[in-house]
Design a protein around this motif. Structure first.
Motif: not given
Ligand SMILES: Cc1cc2nc3c(=O)[nH]c(=O)nc-3n(C[C@H](O)[C@H](O)[C@H](O)COP(=O)(O)OP(=O)(O)OC[C@H]3O[C@@H](n4cnc5c(N)ncnc54)[C@H](O)[C@@H]3O)c2cc1C
Ligand code: FES
Length: 357
Positions: A65-66, A91
């Motif tokens: 999730s971002y 990431s």
């Protein structure tokens, strides 16, 4: 539930929840964080919500999730900001291997770390952010300042050092744009010459003092997002300040300590799961989560963090009882309405029936 326990999913996610987005721009924010701008001007989202990015990394499907850092009324294109986590799969992949023009599959915006705005409001909103936790707060600040000309926003923002401050220039520009309606109080672990900031690790006392220093009306709402130790200090400070829990919103990027749940470890149960109006029987083995069991059957159940943080796997319990290892991400209203998190949810009874939104 153990992080990354799920079986690899081979087929590319498809259906109304998923969309392929083209990368319009990549902005280097700090030595270890980038902002990914998507060529999706029509995306429907609220500031503070998150996208789930899905990539095939070395043959394994990875979902993370971002949070969106943008607000549609002022930012033409939606964007997320990704900070490297040491040893982290997604990431580092995004920071190293993603290029302008690439396409990435995302799950549509989800999440409830959002604010309702109204032009008639004249209120004070206080934001606490640390590290990459600033991302959803940036969108929320933009929304309040843009939509509510009589409201003020105060940000208390903690970082390791001057170089690691994400959106450093954007905050300066926003302070100038919204004149005296936005204030930013920096806390830096390492002191920096010619930069106004408190120095040291954020402590309860420091945070209480910073809130007491904020001028203007009593805060109407508090939002917090950051690593677990920072959030704990903010919660302690707000408790000391007698702030009612109902006006505090929190988003966690890292899993909380799980509750021990008392499911009968010897019992296999069948759960009825409704996805897109179709009902499926899911056999959940002892100790398995409902999501895990559904994914093994190759059902298209939505999920992201797999750790009870993001609510992407939320479903409504229409019948029976589900116990959860973690439910902090759900609001009291959602819990009352019967929503459960399937990634940390286990059937307690034989008659469980769940429906995904
Ligand atoms: C709702 C939500 C919104 C999020 N928004 C953002 C965002 O806007 N920007 C952003 O950069 N990240 C955000 N995150 C965190 C993000 O989803 C990933 O968890 C993070 O990028 C690490 O993924 P990875 O694959 O690189 O690391 P992994 O391979 O999953 O993990 C590597 C190691 O790092 C630990 N770890 C995982 N996440 C973190 C973390 N955040 N901090 C420290 N250690 C960690 C793991 O426990 C593991 O030991 C958000 C998370 C949630 C649940
Ligand atoms: S997948 Fe994030 S809460 Fe379940």
């Amino acid at each position: 539930m153990v992080f990354g326990l799920f079986k690899k999913k081979k087929k590319k996610p498809s259906g109304p929840d998923y969309v392929d987005l083209s990368v319009k721009d990549i902005i280097k924010e700090t030595p270890d964080a980038i902002t990914i701008v998507f060529d999706a001007p029509d995306m429907d989202y609220k500031p503070g919500q998150f996208l789930t990015l899905i990539s095939d990394i070395n043959g394994e499907e990875i979902r993370r999730s971002y949070s969106l850092c943008t607000y549609k009324e002022i930012d033409e294109y939606p964007a997320v900001t990704v900070k490297r986590v040491q040893g982290g799969k997604m990431s580092n992949y995004l920071n190293e291997a993603l290029h302008i023009g690439d396409t990435i599959t995302v799950m549509k915006p989800k999440g409830h770390f959002t604010v309702e705005t109204n032009q008639a409001n004249g209120r004070h909103i206080v934001l606490f952010g640390a590290g990459s936790g600033i991302t959803p707060l940036k969108g929320i600040a933009s929304q309040v300042l843009e939509d509510e000309p009589n409201s003020t926003v105060s940000l208390i923002y903690a970082n390791r050092n001057h170089e690691s401050i994400i959106f450093r220039n954007a905050w300066t520009e926003m302070i100038a744009k919204y004149e005296n309606r936005l204030s930013v109080s920096h806390i830096l672990e390492e002191a920096s010459d010619n930069f106004e900031a408190r120095t040291g690790l954020p402590s309860k006392e420091m945070l209480v003092e910073l809130v007491n220093d904020l001028t203007g009306k009593d805060p109407a709402y508090y939002f917090m997002c950051g690593p677990a130790p920072f959030m704990e200090k903010v919660e302690e400070a707000l408790e000391e300040l007698n702030v009612p829990k109902e006006i505090v919103k929190k988003e966690s990027f890292t899993p909380a300590k799980k509750k021990e749940i008392e499911t009968d470890q010897s019992v296999q149960r069948t759960v009825k799961v409704i996805i897109d109006d179709e009902e499926h029987d899911v056999t959940v083995q002892p100790g398995q989560s409902i999501l895990e069991a559904g994914l093994i059957m190759d059902l298209d159940m939505p999920f992201s963090c797999q750790s009870g943080m993001c609510t992407a796997c939320r479903a409504k319990c229409l019948n029976g009882k589900v116990s959860m290892e973690e439910s902090d991400a759900l609001t009291d209203e959602e819990l009352e309405e019967g929503y459960v998190l399937t990634c940390v949810g286990h059937p307690e009874t034989d008659d469980v029936k769940l429906e995904f939104d």
